[in-house]
Design a protein around this motif. Structure first.
Motif, PDB file in Angstrom:
ATOM      1  N   GLY A  62       0.812  -1.215   0.000  1.00  0.00           N
ATOM      2  CA  GLY A  62       0.000   0.000   0.000  1.00  0.00           C
ATOM      3  C   GLY A  62       0.842   1.259   0.000  1.00  0.00           C
ATOM      4  N   VAL A  63       1.891   1.287   0.830  1.00  0.00           N
ATOM      5  CA  VAL A  63       2.767   2.461   0.882  1.00  0.00           C
ATOM      6  C   VAL A  63       3.454   2.681  -0.464  1.00  0.00           C
ATOM      7  N   THR A  64       3.946   1.598  -1.067  1.00  0.00           N
ATOM      8  CA  THR A  64       4.617   1.714  -2.366  1.00  0.00           C
ATOM      9  C   THR A  64       3.656   2.237  -3.430  1.00  0.00           C
ATOM     10  N   THR A  65       2.442   1.689  -3.456  1.00  0.00           N
ATOM     11  CA  THR A  65       1.452   2.108  -4.453  1.00  0.00           C
ATOM     12  C   THR A  65       1.078   3.574  -4.282  1.00  0.00           C
ATOM     13  N   CYS A  66       0.846   3.995  -3.043  1.00  0.00           N
ATOM     14  CA  CYS A  66       0.467   5.390  -2.795  1.00  0.00           C
ATOM     15  C   CYS A  66       1.604   6.348  -3.147  1.00  0.00           C
ATOM     16  N   THR A  67       2.827   5.964  -2.834  1.00  0.00           N
ATOM     17  CA  THR A  67       3.969   6.829  -3.138  1.00  0.00           C
ATOM     18  C   THR A  67       4.125   7.031  -4.638  1.00  0.00           C
ATOM     19  N   ILE A  68       4.049   5.929  -5.382  1.00  0.00           N
ATOM     20  CA  ILE A  68       4.152   6.040  -6.843  1.00  0.00           C
ATOM     21  C   ILE A  68       2.954   6.804  -7.401  1.00  0.00           C
ATOM     22  N   GLY A  69       1.775   6.546  -6.828  1.00  0.00           N
ATOM     23  CA  GLY A  69       0.574   7.237  -7.291  1.00  0.00           C
ATOM     24  C   GLY A  69       0.654   8.738  -7.100  1.00  0.00           C
ATOM     25  N   LEU A  70       1.243   9.187  -5.995  1.00  0.00           N
ATOM     26  CA  LEU A  70       1.398  10.625  -5.770  1.00  0.00           C
ATOM     27  C   LEU A  70       2.214  11.271  -6.879  1.00  0.00           C
ATOM     28  N   GLY A  71       3.321  10.634  -7.245  1.00  0.00           N
ATOM     29  CA  GLY A  71       4.129  11.175  -8.331  1.00  0.00           C
ATOM     30  C   GLY A  71       3.418  11.101  -9.667  1.00  0.00           C
ATOM     31  N   PHE A  72       2.654  10.021  -9.869  1.00  0.00           N
ATOM     32  CA  PHE A  72       1.941   9.818 -11.126  1.00  0.00           C
ATOM     33  C   PHE A  72       0.873  10.893 -11.346  1.00  0.00           C
ATOM     34  N   VAL A  73       0.288  11.391 -10.256  1.00  0.00           N
ATOM     35  CA  VAL A  73      -0.763  12.403 -10.358  1.00  0.00           C
ATOM     36  C   VAL A  73      -0.193  13.815 -10.268  1.00  0.00           C
ATOM     37  N   PHE A  74       0.805  14.017  -9.424  1.00  0.00           N
ATOM     38  CA  PHE A  74       1.307  15.357  -9.139  1.00  0.00           C
ATOM     39  C   PHE A  74       2.038  15.961 -10.337  1.00  0.00           C
ATOM     40  N   VAL A  75       2.866  15.167 -11.005  1.00  0.00           N
ATOM     41  CA  VAL A  75       3.645  15.700 -12.132  1.00  0.00           C
ATOM     42  C   VAL A  75       2.740  16.132 -13.289  1.00  0.00           C
ATOM     43  N   PRO A  76       1.775  15.307 -13.747  1.00  0.00           N
ATOM     44  CA  PRO A  76       0.872  15.783 -14.807  1.00  0.00           C
ATOM     45  C   PRO A  76       0.085  17.032 -14.411  1.00  0.00           C
ATOM     46  N   LEU A  77      -0.303  17.120 -13.124  1.00  0.00           N
ATOM     47  CA  LEU A  77      -1.018  18.312 -12.671  1.00  0.00           C
ATOM     48  C   LEU A  77      -0.153  19.551 -12.850  1.00  0.00           C
ATOM     49  N   THR A  78       1.120  19.447 -12.511  1.00  0.00           N
ATOM     50  CA  THR A  78       2.029  20.584 -12.673  1.00  0.00           C
ATOM     51  C   THR A  78       2.153  20.987 -14.140  1.00  0.00           C
ATOM     52  N   LEU A  79       2.304  20.003 -15.025  1.00  0.00           N
ATOM     53  CA  LEU A  79       2.429  20.304 -16.454  1.00  0.00           C
ATOM     54  C   LEU A  79       1.154  20.939 -17.002  1.00  0.00           C
ATOM     55  N   ASP A  80      -0.003  20.434 -16.575  1.00  0.00           N
ATOM     56  CA  ASP A  80      -1.274  21.005 -17.047  1.00  0.00           C
ATOM     57  C   ASP A  80      -1.444  22.441 -16.580  1.00  0.00           C
ATOM     58  N   LEU A  81      -1.035  22.714 -15.332  1.00  0.00           N
ATOM     59  CA  LEU A  81      -1.136  24.083 -14.828  1.00  0.00           C
ATOM     60  C   LEU A  81      -0.221  25.021 -15.606  1.00  0.00           C
ATOM     61  N   LEU A  82       0.961  24.552 -15.980  1.00  0.00           N
ATOM     62  CA  LEU A  82       1.873  25.385 -16.767  1.00  0.00           C
ATOM     63  C   LEU A  82       1.286  25.681 -18.148  1.00  0.00           C
ATOM     64  N   ARG A  83       0.689  24.655 -18.778  1.00  0.00           N
ATOM     65  CA  ARG A  83       0.109  24.862 -20.112  1.00  0.00           C
ATOM     66  C   ARG A  83      -1.091  25.803 -20.060  1.00  0.00           C
ATOM     67  N   VAL A 134      -6.801  -1.243   5.533  1.00  0.00           N
ATOM     68  CA  VAL A 134      -5.820  -2.303   5.295  1.00  0.00           C
ATOM     69  C   VAL A 134      -6.529  -3.607   4.942  1.00  0.00           C
ATOM     70  N   ARG A 135      -7.622  -3.892   5.651  1.00  0.00           N
ATOM     71  CA  ARG A 135      -8.384  -5.105   5.374  1.00  0.00           C
ATOM     72  C   ARG A 135      -8.958  -5.085   3.958  1.00  0.00           C
ATOM     73  N   ILE A 136      -9.524  -3.946   3.567  1.00  0.00           N
ATOM     74  CA  ILE A 136     -10.098  -3.825   2.222  1.00  0.00           C
ATOM     75  C   ILE A 136      -9.009  -3.986   1.163  1.00  0.00           C
ATOM     76  N   THR A 137      -7.858  -3.349   1.412  1.00  0.00           N
ATOM     77  CA  THR A 137      -6.741  -3.467   0.466  1.00  0.00           C
ATOM     78  C   THR A 137      -6.291  -4.913   0.341  1.00  0.00           C
ATOM     79  N   ARG A 138      -6.274  -5.622   1.462  1.00  0.00           N
ATOM     80  CA  ARG A 138      -5.840  -7.019   1.430  1.00  0.00           C
ATOM     81  C   ARG A 138      -6.795  -7.876   0.600  1.00  0.00           C
ATOM     82  N   VAL A 139      -8.095  -7.598   0.709  1.00  0.00           N
ATOM     83  CA  VAL A 139      -9.079  -8.379  -0.048  1.00  0.00           C
ATOM     84  C   VAL A 139      -8.906  -8.160  -1.547  1.00  0.00           C
TER      85      VAL A 139
END
Length: 441
Positions: A71-92, A145-150
């Motif tokens: 879960g921690v790994t997925t959330c960390t990668i997800g933050l970068g996956f969402v944050f960088v495109p948001l920055t580029l869109d705001l610049l455009r 955590v339980r939901i993620t495990r399922v």
């Protein structure tokens, strides 16, 4: 292409959700460690275990931590996956023709902001809450955590199978559910930050962890201090030696320690029906173990317990005896000095005040380092007297003063073989002529 306000709000909500999930996963991990590895309040712990979900997480901590790490790994990668495109869109959306370096600078700033948010809100804050309120935090974080495990069960099983296969290929232990280094650091932190654990239990816990780093050479009794029964001497001479020393176990040798053929227990001498002057020590000898000087103490302890033996010789790479080690020596590393009603030993290290210490030549180097507060990192010697002789290349004379690192050592007593007693003064760093030097030997 211009990004709309609704798209910005949706993206911000996604970022907040990822950050919240990351915080919950981190809080779960530290709550579990707090509840599992410390003496938590029994009422609170029992109350927490009334929840079948929490009880299951505590009883199957390895599997739970796999879900948490995923879960921690997925959330960390997800933050970068969402944050960088948001920055580029705001610049455009500004309509300005940004240059390459301006875009890269903006990405660096946005990345730094994402790291700061993740570190503070996703790591530090949930960790602090989990350590302070572990049971309450676990009740909140257990459901995600339980939901993620399922939902991640099949994928997690696939990852576990793949990682296990990879570990087996490299001949690594695939059964370790916990990262032992992380657990050790967490245990040390939890014990030092809390006041639930009695001082003796805290000391023993630290000693158990440190035992993994010690080897036989660190605590052995040097060769020249070992009393042994010599088959080349008369039986009466050996019996008199046993009577004077008061020890219970003696190496049985043919001339010297390098020709040791066993160990004799004093009880076996008393039980013998043969008169002392005619006793055959070969018939009552027991097996003697030999350990390399760099054998881990953990391994030595396991052998002692498994074979029910209390005494062993420590040998060098050529098979020569360099000292002896006993089960009591190892237990003292865990619980502190052990003395019975027959012991008349004085402390090997005694504080004298004002940064001065009386140090016996037989004091183990790691004990001296712990007591005086100056790290001493050396190899091939185990005692403080041996360290002095090794550094000087000879046995010093009484009343000599030796400077070794930050230690001013006054030699009080010596004999023809070793340094007996010293007085040590700890010098401030500026007296070494190097104010920037590290605080170590």
């Amino acid at each position: 292409m211009t990004i709309t306000l609704s798209e910005i709000l949706v993206t911000v909500l996604v970022l907040a959700a990822l950050l919240t999930m990351n915080a919950l996963f981190v809080a779960t991990e530290f709550s579990l460690v707090k509840l599992r590895f410390t003496r938590f309040e029994e009422d609170s712990l029992e109350q927490a275990r009334k929840s079948p979900m929490i009880a299951g997480m505590l009883d199957h901590m390895g599997a739970t931590l796999k879900v948490v790490r995923l879960g921690v790994t997925t959330c960390t990668i997800g933050l970068g996956f969402v944050f960088v495109p948001l920055t580029l869109d705001l610049l455009r959306s500004t309509g300005v023709a940004w240059g390459v370096w301006e875009v890269r600078s903006a990405l660096v700033v946005s990345f730094s902001l994402a790291v700061a948010l993740h570190f503070i809100l996703g790591e530090l804050v949930p960790r602090a809450l989990a350590l302070q309120f572990p049971a309450r935090t676990l009740r909140i974080s257990s459901w995600p955590v339980r939901i993620t495990r399922v939902f991640s069960g099949p994928f997690l099983n696939l990852l576990s199978w793949g990682s296990g296969l990879l570990l087996r290929i490299f001949r690594l232990n695939s059964r370790l559910d916990l990262n032992l280094i992380d657990v050790e650091a967490q245990i040390r932190s939890l014990v030092s930050d809390g006041d639930e654990m009695p001082p003796l239990a805290e000391k023993m816990l630290y000693n158990v962890i440190d035992l993994r780093k010690r080897v036989a050479q660190d605590i052995l009794l040097p060769r020249n201090q070992i009393q042994f029964l010599d088959l080349e001497d008369a039986a009466e001479t050996n019996i008199e030696l046993a009577r004077k020393t008061g020890h219970t176990r003696f190496p049985l040798c043919e001339g010297d320690l390098d020709r040791c053929i066993g160990v004799v227990h004093i009880k076996d001498i008393f039980r013998s029906s043969v008169p002392y002057d005619r006793i055959d020590f070969r018939k009552i000898r027991r097996e003697i173990l030999r350990f390399p000087a760099h054998e881990p103490l953990e391994s030595v302890l396991q052998r002692f317990l498994r074979q029910k033996i209390h005494f062993a010789l420590v040998i060098d790479e050529f098979g020569g005896a360099v000292g002896a080690i006993t089960l009591e020596d190892i237990l003292e590393e865990l619980v502190g000095e052990i003395q019975d009603e027959f012991d008349r030993e004085e402390a090997l290290i005694r504080p004298l005040g004002e940064g001065r210490f009386a140090v016996d030549g037989l004091a183990p180097i790691h004990d001296v380092s712990d007591e005086i507060g100056v790290p001493i990192e050396v190899e091939d010697v185990s005692t403080f007297g041996g360290l002095i002789t090794s550094e000087l290349g000879e046995i010093p004379s009484a009343n000599d003063t030796v400077i070794l690192g930050r230690l001013e050592i006054t030699i009080l007593r010596v004999d023809e073989k070793r340094v007996l007693h010293t007085e040590v003064s700890v010098l401030p760093p500026d007296e070494e002529g190097d104010e920037d030097s590290e605080d170590k030997f």
